[in-house]
Write an enzyme that holds these catalytic residues in place. Structure first.
Site, short mmCIF file in Angstrom:
data_model
loop_
_atom_site.label_atom_id
_atom_site.label_comp_id
_atom_site.label_asym_id
_atom_site.label_seq_id
_atom_site.Cartn_x
_atom_site.Cartn_y
_atom_site.Cartn_z
N LYS A 161 0.93 -42.56 -5.09
CA LYS A 161 0.79 -42.89 -3.67
C LYS A 161 -0.27 -42.01 -3.01
O LYS A 161 -1.03 -42.47 -2.15
CB LYS A 161 2.14 -42.71 -2.97
CG LYS A 161 2.14 -43.01 -1.48
CD LYS A 161 1.92 -44.48 -1.20
CE LYS A 161 2.00 -44.77 0.28
NZ LYS A 161 1.67 -46.18 0.58
N GLU A 162 -0.33 -40.76 -3.43
CA GLU A 162 -1.26 -39.81 -2.80
C GLU A 162 -2.69 -39.94 -3.33
O GLU A 162 -3.64 -39.94 -2.55
CB GLU A 162 -0.76 -38.38 -3.02
CG GLU A 162 0.45 -38.01 -2.18
CD GLU A 162 0.12 -37.90 -0.70
OE1 GLU A 162 -1.05 -37.68 -0.36
OE2 GLU A 162 1.04 -38.07 0.12
N SER A 163 -2.85 -40.03 -4.65
CA SER A 163 -4.20 -39.90 -5.22
C SER A 163 -4.57 -40.93 -6.27
O SER A 163 -5.70 -40.91 -6.77
CB SER A 163 -4.36 -38.51 -5.83
OG SER A 163 -3.54 -38.40 -7.00
N TYR A 205 6.07 -44.97 4.22
CA TYR A 205 5.64 -44.13 3.09
C TYR A 205 6.82 -43.86 2.16
O TYR A 205 6.72 -43.99 0.94
CB TYR A 205 5.07 -42.82 3.65
CG TYR A 205 4.62 -41.81 2.63
CD1 TYR A 205 3.30 -41.80 2.18
CD2 TYR A 205 5.49 -40.81 2.17
CE1 TYR A 205 2.87 -40.83 1.28
CE2 TYR A 205 5.06 -39.86 1.27
CZ TYR A 205 3.75 -39.87 0.82
OH TYR A 205 3.33 -38.91 -0.07
#
Length: 467
Positions: free
Chosen positions: A320-322, A450
């Protein structure tokens, strides 16, 4: 005389008991899952906020590739859920009969598997408009002695088919019309699982839909999929018979989808562009072939032990982040696998954010800090993880505000769903100007989304990737 009377009374009582027993058995037999269907339609689904779909775990339907959920049916469902204004939750079918059971019990809302509409199945569910037209073919190994060139060559052989599918009925029709003697054996595998058994020489023949056969013959050139079993017929999805509004909503969407350029692009992606499909499905980072999520799985597993998380949850957060890109930098300046801001990198000892191990451990140390922060107020571990994820996204100050708002309004603030109600409203002046709010305005609904996204991906990883 008395003996005769007593005998008649006994016989009458026994007959009555037997009759009542038969009636009871008859009632129990009649009340089955499709006759006691859960009442759950589109209005309730929208109110709940998500639709549950059941799919096959195959290289064309639903799988994980480099951490991303992919598949023709999956992308169709994602487009449908967006059209309906709800989130999407995916379940994988163990077998078709079980899929119908889960549908009528309310555990899923739609069966997104290519199903031919039959009289037996219309007793179990309602069918959507056609999603496709597909013929079925025999799958066998080519170049071997005993290769079937004609259906008559099946004489004395055994064909293994998916349990609950229409393939047995199709083969039985040929047996009867051609007066052939071959065995049809159902197995609790999906179509692609049976194709793999043919490749591995565990079985000689199976029958599958042509699209699945075509894609797999590209992966395995030793397969012969040229013999037609049934000509092209319409297939569709299924919903509960009493979900009339959902059926109407799906059909309305299908009418637009089937005429769209998006459908053509999607079909080309999974069925026409076979080279890309081959690389996706044979990659070590595919749940179909490699049971890996990323190049950093071992590192993630070790790091997850330090915080007591399932490593697939940590992998979902990283994706999800990177997207597992060690050089990713956000518009705000966050960097590394877990996208930490410069001040956070420094605080948790990361000197080189592009170093995957250093970046990962810095992020894990931050997660440990957040875990400690929430531990006393949210003692239940699974609930606390949701507070941690929201805090990771929007900052624990804003989640703290929502916690106090929930407490003030009489909700249990240790339950994430209660706190999420107020976090979603933190862009509302009446909420962020409340005296208990310390951190002011925030787009809190994005943090709630999120958490749902990370958990949704985690649920997919749990189904498709081994621990």
């Amino acid at each position: 005389m008395r003996m005769r009377l007593l005998t008649r009374v006994i016989i009458f009582l026994l007959s009555t008991v037997a009759l009542l027993s038969c009636k009871k058995q008859h009632v129990e037999k009649q009340v089955d899952f499709w006759e006691n269907t859960v009442e759950l339609d589109l209005d309730e689904i929208k109110k709940r906020g998500f639709i549950r779909a059941i799919v096959d775990n195959t290289s064309t339907s639903y799988y994980i590739y480099r951490g991303r959920r992919m598949g023709y049916e999956y992308e169709m469902l994602r487009n449908l859920s967006k059209d309906l204004g709800v989130n999407l939750k995916i379940f994988v079918a163990s077998d078709i009969d079980e899929a119908f059971r889960k549908l009528n019990e309310g555990k899923v809302d739609i069966i997104a598997i290519n199903l031919e509409k039959t009289a037996d199945r219309t007793d179990l569910a309602s069918f959507t408009k056609a999603t496709n037209e597909i013929r079925t073919v025999l799958v066998q190994r080519n170049g071997e002695e005993g290769t079937v060139q004609d259906l008559k060559d099946l004489e004395g052989r055994t064909v293994h088919v998916r349990e609950g599918a229409v393939y047995k009925k199709q083969l039985q029709m040929w047996k009867d019309s051609l007066q052939l003697d071959f065995r049809i054996k159902e197995m609790p595998y999906d179509s692609e699982g049976l194709v793999n058994l043919v490749v591995q020489k565990d079985i000689d023949f199976t029958v599958v839909d042509e699209d699945v056969a075509s894609v797999n013959s590209n992966y395995y050139p030793q397969l012969d999929v040229s013999l037609e079993i049934s000509p092209a017929s319409k297939v569709g999805w299924a919903v509960r018979s009493n979900s009339t509004k959902l059926l109407a909503g799906v059909n309305k969407w299908l009418t637009t989808f089937n005429k769209s350029s998006y459908q053509a692009i999607l079909y080309d992606k999974y069925f026409v562009n076979k080279t890309n499909s081959y690389f996706r499905s044979n990659s070590p980072f595919s749940s179909i072939s490699g049971n890996r999520i990323s190049a950093y799985d071992e590192m993630i597993k070790k790091a997850a032990e330090g915080i007591g998380w399932d490593w697939r949850l940590l992998a979902a957060l990283i994706f999800k982040e990177s997207r597992f890109d060690t050089e990713a930098i956000s518009y705000a300046g966050a960097s590394g696998l877990l996208q930490l801001m410069p001040v956070t990198l420094e605080r948790f000892g990361v000197s080189d954010p592009n170093d995957p191990f250093e970046s990962l451990m810095g992020g894990v140390n931050y997660l440990k800090y957040l875990d400690k922060y929430w531990q006393k107020r949210v003692p239940e571990v699974n609930e606390r993880i949701k507070f941690i994820l929201a805090s990771y996204n929007v900052g624990h100050g804003h989640v703290d505000d929502a916690w106090r708002l929930a407490l003030k309004d009489g909700y249990n603030p240790s339950e994430w769903d209660n706190v999420a109600i107020f976090l979603k409203q933190k862009s509302n002046p009446e909420i962020y100007r409340d005296p208990v709010v310390k951190s002011g305005y925030a787009k809190g609904h994005l943090a709630v989304n999120y958490v749902e996204d990370v958990y949704g991906l985690f649920e997919s990883y749990k189904v498709l990737v081994e621990p």
